[in-house]
Design a protein around this motif. Sequence first.
Motif, PDB file in Angstrom:
ATOM      1  N   TYR A 286      13.917  -4.021  -1.234  1.00 26.15           N
ATOM      2  CA  TYR A 286      12.555  -3.653  -0.843  1.00 26.15           C
ATOM      3  C   TYR A 286      11.888  -4.670   0.077  1.00 26.15           C
ATOM      4  O   TYR A 286      10.849  -4.389   0.662  1.00 26.15           O
ATOM      5  CB  TYR A 286      11.696  -3.421  -2.090  1.00 26.15           C
ATOM      6  N   GLY A 287      12.437  -5.867   0.199  1.00 25.41           N
ATOM      7  CA  GLY A 287      11.966  -6.810   1.208  1.00 25.41           C
ATOM      8  C   GLY A 287      10.778  -7.676   0.835  1.00 25.41           C
ATOM      9  O   GLY A 287      10.468  -8.625   1.552  1.00 25.41           O
ATOM     10  N   MET A 288      10.089  -7.358  -0.277  1.00 25.12           N
ATOM     11  CA  MET A 288       8.913  -8.162  -0.612  1.00 25.12           C
ATOM     12  C   MET A 288       9.301  -9.592  -0.980  1.00 25.12           C
ATOM     13  O   MET A 288       8.578 -10.536  -0.668  1.00 25.12           O
ATOM     14  CB  MET A 288       8.138  -7.515  -1.756  1.00 25.12           C
TER      15      MET A 288
ATOM     16  N   GLY B 297       6.464  -4.413  -9.122  1.00 22.55           N
ATOM     17  CA  GLY B 297       7.202  -4.588 -10.362  1.00 22.55           C
ATOM     18  C   GLY B 297       8.605  -5.097 -10.102  1.00 22.55           C
ATOM     19  O   GLY B 297       8.822  -5.995  -9.286  1.00 22.55           O
ATOM     20  N   GLY B 298       9.577  -4.512 -10.772  1.00 25.09           N
ATOM     21  CA  GLY B 298      10.965  -4.938 -10.599  1.00 25.09           C
ATOM     22  C   GLY B 298      11.448  -4.773  -9.184  1.00 25.09           C
ATOM     23  O   GLY B 298      12.293  -5.551  -8.704  1.00 25.09           O
TER      24      GLY B 298
ATOM     25  N   LEU C 258       2.498 -12.424  -3.199  1.00 24.90           N
ATOM     26  CA  LEU C 258       2.584 -12.517  -4.659  1.00 24.90           C
ATOM     27  C   LEU C 258       2.017 -11.271  -5.318  1.00 24.90           C
ATOM     28  O   LEU C 258       2.573 -10.746  -6.293  1.00 24.90           O
ATOM     29  CB  LEU C 258       1.855 -13.765  -5.155  1.00 24.90           C
ATOM     30  N   GLU C 259       0.907 -10.775  -4.799  1.00 19.11           N
ATOM     31  CA  GLU C 259       0.335  -9.541  -5.313  1.00 19.11           C
ATOM     32  C   GLU C 259       1.283  -8.366  -5.074  1.00 19.11           C
ATOM     33  O   GLU C 259       1.433  -7.479  -5.919  1.00 19.11           O
ATOM     34  CB  GLU C 259      -1.018  -9.257  -4.642  1.00 19.11           C
TER      35      GLU C 259
ATOM     36  N   LEU D 299       0.831  -1.202   0.000  1.00 12.91           N
ATOM     37  CA  LEU D 299       0.000   0.000   0.000  1.00 12.91           C
ATOM     38  C   LEU D 299       0.867   1.255   0.000  1.00 12.91           C
ATOM     39  O   LEU D 299       0.594   2.220  -0.740  1.00 12.91           O
ATOM     40  CB  LEU D 299      -0.920  -0.017   1.219  1.00 12.91           C
ATOM     41  N   ALA D 300       1.913   1.263   0.826  1.00  5.40           N
ATOM     42  CA  ALA D 300       2.799   2.429   0.871  1.00  5.40           C
ATOM     43  C   ALA D 300       3.449   2.669  -0.493  1.00  5.40           C
ATOM     44  O   ALA D 300       3.589   3.818  -0.939  1.00  5.40           O
ATOM     45  CB  ALA D 300       3.868   2.223   1.944  1.00  5.40           C
ATOM     46  N   TYR D 301       3.807   1.595  -1.171  1.00  4.97           N
ATOM     47  CA  TYR D 301       4.462   1.736  -2.477  1.00  4.97           C
ATOM     48  C   TYR D 301       3.500   2.281  -3.531  1.00  4.97           C
ATOM     49  O   TYR D 301       3.838   3.222  -4.269  1.00  4.97           O
ATOM     50  CB  TYR D 301       5.024   0.388  -2.927  1.00  4.97           C
TER      51      TYR D 301
END
Length: 380
Positions: A348-350, A340-341, A333-334, A261-263
Amino acid sequence: MPRALTDEQRDLVDAITRFCKRECGTGEQRDALTDHGREPHNQALYAKMADLGWLGVSLPEEYGGSGLGMVELCLFLEETAYGRAPISGFGTTVIAAAAYEKFGTEEQKRKVLGGVVQGRVEAISMSEPGAGSDVGALTCRARPTEGGYVVNGQKTWCSNAHIADHILLIARTSQEGSKHEGLTQFLVPAGTAGLKISGIDTMGGREVNDLYFTDCFLPDSAVVGTPGQGWAQLMAGLNLERMILAALMLGTARRAFDDTLAYVRQREQFGRPIGSFQALKHRIADMATELECARLLVDDVAAAIDAEPDRIFAREASMAKLKCTELAKHVTLEGMQMLGGYGYATEYGMESLLRSTVVSTVYGGTSEIQRDIIGKTYGL
């Protein structure tokens, strides 16, 4: 929807939130604590939580714990997962500790439960190369002998055995009766002669292990509970195991959602924040709704378990585990897709959140097993 927490519960959540922000709130801190993600458990951080009295949140006061319930345990798990605290040893520790609390001797309780409160890690070993979802098919043998048992066989996927003080072993002591009969639980000190612990490399870092038992002698005093009743004792702990995993993945999913959400709020393309495009806005709305449903489910089941601690909530605990683990995998996954990249970049930790969630639908009973259990409770 605001959570209906007591003042004490709210204070616990707030304290954990502040601790995690201070101790592991940045990527740099987490990299230092985990050797860049290779070690998911940091003992120094764990010891600080022990000093604060948090590791015994659900353990009896007579052994140094706080004597609180499933609700508080789930809050601790959820908030430490949300704060990305590298304490992967805690989940198996609580599962093992509950078995000793219910079935152990007084000496075993003092040794293990007292150690947990002080910051020691415990492990539990069920799976074998030929027995995963079908735990009753295990073949690791503990042969009765004078004064104890001699164990031979292999265990696998044993989380945290390499950092544990003891391993709660489930082995076959008798071939008589059905496959669910003749199983016994044992307390095995990590340094016991005849036990070899070998790490398994995974995408989640160093967490699981193979265990090899070769003429490993365990005295009669190592038996936890009643010989031959290991299956019934395992079933008595299902509420706890499934709720632990549900709460952990709920916290992880919340973290992935908030980071996503922040991104999408700040990332601009085509002259406006990408979150303002309907394709992403609606997906955010769906995830937020599913997270709220999952939170309400975990809170409700945890409260029900506290109200009836001796009842096995097979359907409800399986629902919580299924919902939260599948949702966590979906949300990460979402998040990868929406970032994106950058979702693929370690900065970014995702990607690390994704790595920690994909296995959650496998361990502790796969999603397929949870669905089967839920179906059986409806007579199917």
